[in-house]
Design a protein around this motif. Sequence first.
Motif, PDB file in Angstrom:
ATOM      1  N   THR B  42       0.844  -1.200   0.000  1.00 16.16           N
ATOM      2  CA  THR B  42       0.000   0.000   0.000  1.00 16.16           C
ATOM      3  C   THR B  42       0.880   1.251   0.000  1.00 16.16           C
ATOM      4  OG1 THR B  42      -1.666  -1.203   1.255  1.00 16.16           O
ATOM      5  CG2 THR B  42      -1.831   1.189   1.247  1.00 16.16           C
ATOM      6  N   VAL B  43       1.920   1.205   0.804  1.00 11.91           N
ATOM      7  CA  VAL B  43       2.862   2.324   0.833  1.00 11.91           C
ATOM      8  C   VAL B  43       3.508   2.502  -0.544  1.00 11.91           C
ATOM      9  CG1 VAL B  43       5.032   3.138   1.821  1.00 11.91           C
ATOM     10  CG2 VAL B  43       3.345   2.002   3.284  1.00 11.91           C
ATOM     11  N   ARG B  45       2.379   1.626  -3.450  1.00 11.63           N
ATOM     12  CA  ARG B  45       1.420   2.155  -4.419  1.00 11.63           C
ATOM     13  C   ARG B  45       1.304   3.667  -4.287  1.00 11.63           C
ATOM     14  NH1 ARG B  45      -1.606  -0.815  -7.630  1.00 11.63           N
ATOM     15  NH2 ARG B  45      -3.008   0.931  -7.983  1.00 11.63           N
ATOM     16  N   ARG B  46       1.221   4.100  -3.057  1.00  8.57           N
ATOM     17  CA  ARG B  46       1.108   5.545  -2.859  1.00  8.57           C
ATOM     18  C   ARG B  46       2.342   6.267  -3.389  1.00  8.57           C
ATOM     19  NH1 ARG B  46      -2.665   4.886   1.699  1.00  8.57           N
ATOM     20  NH2 ARG B  46      -1.106   4.155   3.171  1.00  8.57           N
ATOM     21  N   ALA B  47       3.470   5.619  -3.319  1.00 11.60           N
ATOM     22  CA  ALA B  47       4.700   6.238  -3.812  1.00 11.60           C
ATOM     23  C   ALA B  47       4.866   6.006  -5.314  1.00 11.60           C
ATOM     24  CB  ALA B  47       5.903   5.674  -3.060  1.00 11.60           C
ATOM     25  N   SER B 125      10.175   4.127   5.427  1.00 12.51           N
ATOM     26  CA  SER B 125       8.823   3.587   5.585  1.00 12.51           C
ATOM     27  C   SER B 125       8.856   2.104   5.919  1.00 12.51           C
ATOM     28  CB  SER B 125       8.025   3.788   4.293  1.00 12.51           C
ATOM     29  OG  SER B 125       7.906   5.154   3.985  1.00 12.51           O
TER      30      SER B 125
END
Lengths: 164, 164
Positions: B42-43, B45-47, B125
Amino acid sequence: MVAATISVQSAAAAVPAQRFIDDYLLYLLARASHVVSTEFHTVLRRAGVQVPVWRVLATLAGSPGETVSGLADACLLQQPTMTKLLDRMVRDNLVKRLPDPKDRRVVRIQMTTRGETVVNELLASAKKHETEVLARHPDIDATALKTLLRGMIGRHRRGKRLPG
Amino acid sequence: MVAATISVQSAAAAVPAQRFIDDYLLYLLARASHVVSTEFHTVLRRAGVQVPVWRVLATLAGSPGETVSGLADACLLQQPTMTKLLDRMVRDNLVKRLPDPKDRRVVRIQMTTRGETVVNELLASAKKHETEVLARHPDIDATALKTLLRGMIGRHRRGKRLPG
DNA sequence: TGGTCTTTTATGAAAATGCATGCTACTAAT
DNA sequence: ATTAGTAGCATGCATTTTCATAAAAGACCA
């Protein structure tokens, strides 16, 4: 063992700069999984069965009448991937699609006789292989490890949909 | 999901008829890995970073100048897959290919400045996420688990790999 | 009943992967 | 040096996966 325990400052020189990933839990899990699974994939190749096909069959072995989404979740695949995988498995006469009497949206997947024959042989091989793996690691308490892994799995099941 | 739970014999009630896979080490490893990794994805994807790209960058972070095959091995990918992944990463200015002065067959991969910027944020992260995961599992001894996993990994390296 | 929202599966184009193979460079033996 | 063998990377094609979306059925509610 070693490193990671030694304090930060002056110890930095004494501890050779490991790669980040070599101490990264997610990587170690992925690699351990990959390594042991790859061994079994050799068996699958000899049997002419693809890895995702094995996963579907193994899932159905213990829980017949699964849905497409249920299989996707169990096999760690996305739903469209599962739909297409099932297309091939139906074509190869390993499973069949059946309508759900209660809900016409749902498709229930059932193994064919051939599917059951195939999976039964593979289940035997899988159990044998698991035994071999554990035999190689006498220091590992299989029950404890499995409990630990189930804990990691369970404690993250916050709904089975995509996390926002 | 659904039934299939109805017991067959009275004894079956004491031992709930689990699916085969729910007690299969290889499956539990794969699922645990998948579950915790999915959280981090998820992290990613956001990046706007794909999973295999992250793996390459994370590997390079601790060990610059890796070879194509070395990266493929580290990232659990096949060599041709890695070659094509690196094509994209070069195109996206994340890494560059450099010749090896000692052996002209070898291609060494080096992060660009942009690659380093990207990976540094993600490493932070990743460490944060790992901490969170472990915090959710106070019963787990991280050091012991990592040692165990490294043992599983190491004891199966019957392939060709650095003797290290 | 009709409208809206949700759930379940399927589809289609684009991207990624796997597999076999090709090519170049190094190694070893004669 | 010549030959044979091996190691490292790239390439082409077929297959598979992904992403977004469609279609259809059930759930909810006024």
